[in-house]
Each structure stands twice: as structure tokens, then as C-alpha cells.
Write a protein that holds these residues in place. Structure first.
Motif, mmCIF file in Angstrom:
data_model
loop_
_atom_site.group_PDB
_atom_site.id
_atom_site.type_symbol
_atom_site.label_atom_id
_atom_site.label_comp_id
_atom_site.label_asym_id
_atom_site.label_seq_id
_atom_site.Cartn_x
_atom_site.Cartn_y
_atom_site.Cartn_z
ATOM 1 N N ARG A 42 -2.785 0.775 0.987
ATOM 2 C CA ARG A 42 -2.443 1.086 -0.408
ATOM 3 C C ARG A 42 -1.042 1.707 -0.494
ATOM 4 N NH1 ARG A 42 -6.034 -2.219 -2.519
ATOM 5 N NH2 ARG A 42 -8.179 -1.487 -2.564
ATOM 6 N N SER A 66 5.898 -2.125 -4.282
ATOM 7 C CA SER A 66 5.964 -2.093 -5.735
ATOM 8 C C SER A 66 7.165 -1.283 -6.216
ATOM 9 C CB SER A 66 4.674 -1.495 -6.303
ATOM 10 O OG SER A 66 4.745 -1.379 -7.706
ATOM 11 N N GLU A 102 3.549 -5.649 -10.955
ATOM 12 C CA GLU A 102 2.627 -6.748 -11.259
ATOM 13 C C GLU A 102 2.224 -7.524 -10.005
ATOM 14 O OE1 GLU A 102 6.793 -8.439 -11.508
ATOM 15 O OE2 GLU A 102 5.832 -6.576 -12.119
ATOM 16 N N ASN A 103 3.041 -7.469 -8.961
ATOM 17 C CA ASN A 103 2.733 -8.188 -7.723
ATOM 18 C C ASN A 103 2.078 -7.317 -6.656
ATOM 19 O OD1 ASN A 103 3.701 -10.718 -8.533
ATOM 20 N ND2 ASN A 103 5.799 -10.095 -8.112
ATOM 21 N N ASP A 149 -0.547 -3.457 -9.814
ATOM 22 C CA ASP A 149 -1.247 -3.622 -11.087
ATOM 23 C C ASP A 149 -2.608 -4.285 -10.921
ATOM 24 O OD1 ASP A 149 0.871 -2.438 -12.374
ATOM 25 O OD2 ASP A 149 1.580 -4.271 -13.367
ATOM 26 N N HIS A 150 -2.718 -5.187 -9.965
ATOM 27 C CA HIS A 150 -3.970 -5.915 -9.722
ATOM 28 C C HIS A 150 -4.250 -5.890 -8.216
ATOM 29 C CE1 HIS A 150 -3.539 -7.327 -13.818
ATOM 30 N NE2 HIS A 150 -2.295 -7.675 -13.515
ATOM 31 N N PRO A 151 -4.551 -4.708 -7.673
ATOM 32 C CA PRO A 151 -4.704 -4.605 -6.216
ATOM 33 C C PRO A 151 -5.921 -5.373 -5.710
ATOM 34 C CG PRO A 151 -5.459 -2.599 -7.270
ATOM 35 C CD PRO A 151 -4.851 -3.455 -8.356
ATOM 36 N N PRO A 152 -5.818 -5.838 -4.468
ATOM 37 C CA PRO A 152 -6.981 -6.513 -3.884
ATOM 38 C C PRO A 152 -8.126 -5.516 -3.713
ATOM 39 C CG PRO A 152 -5.297 -6.149 -2.223
ATOM 40 C CD PRO A 152 -4.705 -5.737 -3.532
#
Length: 151
Positions: free
Chosen positions: A16, A23, A30-31, A34-37
């Protein structure tokens, strides 16, 4: 003091932190954040020995990161390592952190009997410092074009 640490299986917090550094440095939440695995995906990534995550630490604090991949080749019985992302916070550049992280990737590549380590660099003027670093470490420079093809 500059140190490096390879992420190991189960190091969810380190993963993380790596994504947060990408980021911040690339200014692309956004990559990366924003949408973490999900946790299961991260744990699978960390358990895969062909995936390489390296944190660069300064005085014990994460200030840089590398994500790389060991690629098994088809044309010969050999592999190569691709540095996919490399980021160092602007406040901690030019102190040897990127070089130390690359040296760790080179060490991992030798352990994996890889025949080369490669990295691609953008041609934007603001990326010249990165290209200068890569030139200082490289045995050769190849000009290539990169094409994104929609799946």
C-alpha cells in the motif's frame, strides 16, 4: 541514511505504501490509490516470485519505490527483469535512492539468473533526469516506441 527493502509475501502495508508513493510522485491517484486492489489480489501479487516490489527508505521512512517483473523468455532458457515503475519523492532525489533501489533490483535479477534488466523512459523534457540516471547505469540505450493497444 538510504536503505532499500524488498517487499515479501504478506507485506500488505508495504504494498500500500508503494502504491501511495507511485500515486504521489506520478500525480495519478486514479491509477494507484483511488481504486486499490483487494487484499486477496495484493497477497497473490506479493506471493508471486516473479513480481518485485522495492521500497527506498531515507532515515527509515519510505521515499521511493520500484515495481518490476521477472519475465521468462521463450526464445532461450533465460529471463529478464523489467522495471515497470520507479518513483522517488522530489524532495529526496539526487541522494542515491533511485540508484540504491535499482541496485537491489539488479541483485534480485542476478539471483534469478536474468540476463538483463531493462527500463523504459518517457521522452518528455521533464523526464530527462530519469533518462540521465538510466544512461549512467546502462550498457546500451535503445530507442523504441511504445504503443498502448486496447484489449
Amino acid at each position: 541514511m538510504v536503505e532499500v527493502r524488498r517487499l515479501v509475501p504478506g507485506d500488505l502495508a508495504g504494498f500500500r505504501v508503494m502504491n501511495a508513493l507511485f500515486s504521489d510522485v506520478f500525480e495519478e491517484p486514479e491509477n494507484y490509490v483511488d481504486h486499490p486492489p483487494g487484499e486477496a489480489n495484493v497477497l497473490d501479487w506479493l506471493a508471486n516470485t516473479t513480481n518485485i516490489g522495492v521500497l527506498g527508505l531515507v532515515d527509515g521512512e519510505p521515499r521511493g519505490a520500484i515495481a518490476a517483473y521477472i519475465l521468462q523468455k521463450f526464445e532461450q532458457q533465460r529471463s529478464e527483469v523489467f522495471i515497470y515503475d520507479l518513483a522517488v519523492l522530489e524532495s529526496h532525489r539526487r541522494i542515491g535512492l533511485a540508484t540504491a533501489m535499482i541496485e537491489e533490483v539488479r541483485r534480485i535479477a542476478r539471483e534469478a539468473s536474468a540476463w538483463t534488466v531493462f527500463v523504459q523512459a518517457d521522452v518528455f523534457p521533464e523526464d530527462e533526469p530519469a533518462r540521465a540516471l538510466y544512461r549512467s547505469l546502462a550498457q546500451s540505450e535503445i530507442t523504441a516506441l511504445h504503443f498502448d493497444i486496447e484489449p
